[in-house]
Design a protein around this motif. Structure first.
Motif, PDB file in Angstrom:
ATOM      1  N   LYS A  71       0.827  -1.206   0.000  1.00 13.84           N
ATOM      2  CA  LYS A  71       0.000   0.000   0.000  1.00 13.84           C
ATOM      3  C   LYS A  71       0.862   1.257   0.000  1.00 13.84           C
ATOM      4  O   LYS A  71       1.875   1.325   0.670  1.00 13.84           O
ATOM      5  N   ASN A  72       0.431   2.232  -0.772  1.00 11.67           N
ATOM      6  CA  ASN A  72       1.081   3.542  -0.840  1.00 11.67           C
ATOM      7  C   ASN A  72       2.554   3.449  -1.221  1.00 11.67           C
ATOM      8  O   ASN A  72       3.400   4.129  -0.648  1.00 11.67           O
ATOM      9  N   GLY A  73       2.854   2.590  -2.198  1.00 14.94           N
ATOM     10  CA  GLY A  73       4.221   2.468  -2.691  1.00 14.94           C
ATOM     11  C   GLY A  73       4.617   3.701  -3.489  1.00 14.94           C
ATOM     12  O   GLY A  73       3.780   4.360  -4.103  1.00 14.94           O
ATOM     13  N   ARG A  74       5.893   4.030  -3.461  1.00 15.35           N
ATOM     14  CA  ARG A  74       6.393   5.172  -4.225  1.00 15.35           C
ATOM     15  C   ARG A  74       7.832   4.916  -4.614  1.00 15.35           C
ATOM     16  O   ARG A  74       8.531   4.128  -3.975  1.00 15.35           O
ATOM     17  N   LEU A  75       8.283   5.586  -5.669  1.00 19.90           N
ATOM     18  CA  LEU A  75       9.665   5.484  -6.121  1.00 19.90           C
ATOM     19  C   LEU A  75      10.354   6.814  -5.884  1.00 19.90           C
ATOM     20  O   LEU A  75       9.822   7.870  -6.246  1.00 19.90           O
ATOM     21  N   LEU A  76      11.540   6.758  -5.283  1.00 21.15           N
ATOM     22  CA  LEU A  76      12.322   7.958  -5.009  1.00 21.15           C
ATOM     23  C   LEU A  76      13.574   7.942  -5.875  1.00 21.15           C
ATOM     24  O   LEU A  76      14.285   6.941  -5.912  1.00 21.15           O
ATOM     25  N   PHE A  77      13.854   9.030  -6.546  1.00 21.48           N
ATOM     26  CA  PHE A  77      15.073   9.206  -7.328  1.00 21.48           C
ATOM     27  C   PHE A  77      15.920  10.221  -6.583  1.00 21.48           C
ATOM     28  O   PHE A  77      15.534  11.393  -6.478  1.00 21.48           O
ATOM     29  N   ASN A  78      17.046   9.768  -6.014  1.00 19.21           N
ATOM     30  CA  ASN A  78      17.897  10.616  -5.168  1.00 19.21           C
ATOM     31  C   ASN A  78      17.085  11.281  -4.062  1.00 19.21           C
ATOM     32  O   ASN A  78      17.254  12.454  -3.761  1.00 19.21           O
ATOM     33  N   GLY A  79      16.166  10.534  -3.467  1.00 19.30           N
ATOM     34  CA  GLY A  79      15.384  11.018  -2.336  1.00 19.30           C
ATOM     35  C   GLY A  79      14.148  11.816  -2.690  1.00 19.30           C
ATOM     36  O   GLY A  79      13.400  12.212  -1.807  1.00 19.30           O
ATOM     37  N   GLN A  80      13.889  12.050  -3.972  1.00 21.90           N
ATOM     38  CA  GLN A  80      12.731  12.819  -4.399  1.00 21.90           C
ATOM     39  C   GLN A  80      11.753  11.911  -5.125  1.00 21.90           C
ATOM     40  O   GLN A  80      12.141  11.170  -6.028  1.00 21.90           O
ATOM     41  N   GLN A  81      10.476  11.971  -4.733  1.00 18.15           N
ATOM     42  CA  GLN A  81       9.467  11.113  -5.355  1.00 18.15           C
ATOM     43  C   GLN A  81       9.171  11.543  -6.774  1.00 18.15           C
ATOM     44  O   GLN A  81       8.998  12.716  -7.060  1.00 18.15           O
ATOM     45  N   PHE A  82       9.123  10.538  -7.687  1.00 16.72           N
ATOM     46  CA  PHE A  82       8.687  10.756  -9.057  1.00 16.72           C
ATOM     47  C   PHE A  82       7.526   9.816  -9.316  1.00 16.72           C
ATOM     48  O   PHE A  82       7.573   8.646  -8.957  1.00 16.72           O
ATOM     49  N   GLY A  83       6.482  10.312  -9.916  1.00 17.66           N
ATOM     50  CA  GLY A  83       5.285   9.518 -10.147  1.00 17.66           C
ATOM     51  C   GLY A  83       4.370   9.565  -8.944  1.00 17.66           C
ATOM     52  O   GLY A  83       4.647  10.223  -7.940  1.00 17.66           O
ATOM     53  N   SER A  84       3.273   8.857  -9.062  1.00 15.78           N
ATOM     54  CA  SER A  84       2.247   8.871  -8.018  1.00 15.78           C
ATOM     55  C   SER A  84       2.467   7.769  -6.996  1.00 15.78           C
ATOM     56  O   SER A  84       3.075   6.746  -7.291  1.00 15.78           O
ATOM     57  N   THR A  85       1.948   7.979  -5.803  1.00 18.87           N
ATOM     58  CA  THR A  85       1.884   6.928  -4.786  1.00 18.87           C
ATOM     59  C   THR A  85       0.757   5.992  -5.196  1.00 18.87           C
ATOM     60  O   THR A  85      -0.304   6.446  -5.613  1.00 18.87           O
ATOM     61  N   GLN A  86       0.994   4.675  -5.112  1.00 17.09           N
ATOM     62  CA  GLN A  86      -0.036   3.730  -5.545  1.00 17.09           C
ATOM     63  C   GLN A  86       0.065   2.417  -4.786  1.00 17.09           C
ATOM     64  O   GLN A  86       1.073   2.113  -4.181  1.00 17.09           O
ATOM     65  N   ASN A  87      -1.001   1.639  -4.851  1.00 16.56           N
ATOM     66  CA  ASN A  87      -1.034   0.296  -4.280  1.00 16.56           C
ATOM     67  C   ASN A  87      -0.582  -0.691  -5.350  1.00 16.56           C
ATOM     68  O   ASN A  87      -0.931  -0.545  -6.513  1.00 16.56           O
ATOM     69  N   THR A  88       0.213  -1.672  -4.939  1.00 15.24           N
ATOM     70  CA  THR A  88       0.747  -2.665  -5.870  1.00 15.24           C
ATOM     71  C   THR A  88       0.313  -4.055  -5.418  1.00 15.24           C
ATOM     72  O   THR A  88       0.695  -4.494  -4.334  1.00 15.24           O
ATOM     73  N   PRO A  89      -0.491  -4.769  -6.223  1.00 13.07           N
ATOM     74  CA  PRO A  89      -0.901  -6.122  -5.848  1.00 13.07           C
ATOM     75  C   PRO A  89       0.303  -7.056  -5.737  1.00 13.07           C
ATOM     76  O   PRO A  89       1.258  -6.948  -6.502  1.00 13.07           O
ATOM     77  N   ILE A  90       0.242  -7.953  -4.766  1.00 10.73           N
ATOM     78  CA  ILE A  90       1.326  -8.916  -4.548  1.00 10.73           C
ATOM     79  C   ILE A  90       1.468  -9.842  -5.750  1.00 10.73           C
ATOM     80  O   ILE A  90       2.566 -10.179  -6.165  1.00 10.73           O
ATOM     81  N   ALA A  91       0.364 -10.231  -6.363  1.00  8.62           N
ATOM     82  CA  ALA A  91       0.391 -11.236  -7.420  1.00  8.62           C
ATOM     83  C   ALA A  91       1.018 -10.753  -8.721  1.00  8.62           C
ATOM     84  O   ALA A  91       1.467 -11.552  -9.525  1.00  8.62           O
ATOM     85  N   SER A  92       1.059  -9.445  -8.946  1.00  7.18           N
ATOM     86  CA  SER A  92       1.581  -8.971 -10.221  1.00  7.18           C
ATOM     87  C   SER A  92       2.254  -7.619 -10.044  1.00  7.18           C
ATOM     88  O   SER A  92       1.947  -6.870  -9.129  1.00  7.18           O
ATOM     89  N   GLY A  93       3.178  -7.343 -10.926  1.00  8.58           N
ATOM     90  CA  GLY A  93       3.856  -6.055 -10.888  1.00  8.58           C
ATOM     91  C   GLY A  93       2.957  -4.952 -11.419  1.00  8.58           C
ATOM     92  O   GLY A  93       2.107  -5.186 -12.265  1.00  8.58           O
ATOM     93  N   THR A  94       3.125  -3.776 -10.892  1.00 13.86           N
ATOM     94  CA  THR A  94       2.374  -2.617 -11.353  1.00 13.86           C
ATOM     95  C   THR A  94       3.366  -1.554 -11.783  1.00 13.86           C
ATOM     96  O   THR A  94       4.252  -1.188 -11.015  1.00 13.86           O
ATOM     97  N   PRO A  95       3.231  -1.062 -13.011  1.00 13.69           N
ATOM     98  CA  PRO A  95       4.189  -0.041 -13.442  1.00 13.69           C
ATOM     99  C   PRO A  95       3.918   1.313 -12.779  1.00 13.69           C
ATOM    100  O   PRO A  95       2.789   1.728 -12.642  1.00 13.69           O
ATOM    101  N   PHE A  96       4.993   1.946 -12.331  1.00 15.86           N
ATOM    102  CA  PHE A  96       4.946   3.310 -11.838  1.00 15.86           C
ATOM    103  C   PHE A  96       5.366   4.202 -12.999  1.00 15.86           C
ATOM    104  O   PHE A  96       6.434   4.005 -13.571  1.00 15.86           O
ATOM    105  N   THR A  97       4.570   5.176 -13.361  1.00 11.97           N
ATOM    106  CA  THR A  97       4.952   6.134 -14.387  1.00 11.97           C
ATOM    107  C   THR A  97       5.816   7.189 -13.725  1.00 11.97           C
ATOM    108  O   THR A  97       5.376   7.859 -12.794  1.00 11.97           O
ATOM    109  N   VAL A  98       7.082   7.318 -14.177  1.00 12.63           N
ATOM    110  CA  VAL A  98       8.011   8.222 -13.498  1.00 12.63           C
ATOM    111  C   VAL A  98       8.524   9.353 -14.386  1.00 12.63           C
ATOM    112  O   VAL A  98       8.789  10.444 -13.906  1.00 12.63           O
ATOM    113  N   ASN A  99       8.691   9.109 -15.681  1.00 11.90           N
ATOM    114  CA  ASN A  99       9.202  10.132 -16.611  1.00 11.90           C
ATOM    115  C   ASN A  99      10.427  10.857 -16.058  1.00 11.90           C
ATOM    116  O   ASN A  99      10.410  12.065 -15.831  1.00 11.90           O
ATOM    117  N   TYR A 100      11.485  10.101 -15.855  1.00 13.86           N
ATOM    118  CA  TYR A 100      12.730  10.635 -15.305  1.00 13.86           C
ATOM    119  C   TYR A 100      13.852  10.411 -16.318  1.00 13.86           C
ATOM    120  O   TYR A 100      13.937   9.345 -16.920  1.00 13.86           O
TER     121      TYR A 100
END
Length: 110
Positions: A71-100
């Motif tokens: 729940k509320n997963g996020r990706l940080l690039f050098n400590g700064q969040q890119f893309g939206s916070t989102q829930n990721t199901p355990i059974a499958s990967g969910t792409p985070f749109t980051v445009n970095y």
């Protein structure tokens, strides 16, 4: 006058990207219902030309029983969040749109 104005075939350098797990990347289990816990750290390094990353897919591994999600997963690039916070199901990967864009000579920790 600085640029030759000639017709014909022009060559554009290609870029490449290496991704390496950092030595301080966590590798233990995560406590149930824990908050703001880093799951992994990676270093992205571009060579040749800047490399744009439009999306990264994340798939958590769950060793317990049942199903759930990160729940509320996020990706940080050098400590700064890119893309939206989102829930990721355990059974499958969910792409985070980051445009970095990773620039050559400037490694990025994700």
């Amino acid at each position: 006058t600085a640029v030759p104005l000639q017709g014909g075939t022009q060559t554009i350098s290609s870029g490449s990207l290496t991704i390496q797990k950092t030595v301080d990347s966590p590798s233990n289990n995560v406590t149930l219902n824990a908050s703001d816990v880093p799951l992994a750290r990676w270093t992205f390094t571009a060579y040749g030309e800047p490399v744009k990353i439009t999306a990264l897919s994340v798939q958590p591994v769950y060793t317990g029983t049942g199903t759930g999600s990160l729940k509320n997963g996020r990706l940080l690039f050098n400590g700064q969040q890119f893309g939206s916070t989102q829930n990721t199901p355990i059974a499958s990967g969910t792409p985070f749109t980051v445009n970095y864009t990773v620039n050559p000579g400037t490694p990025v920790t994700v």
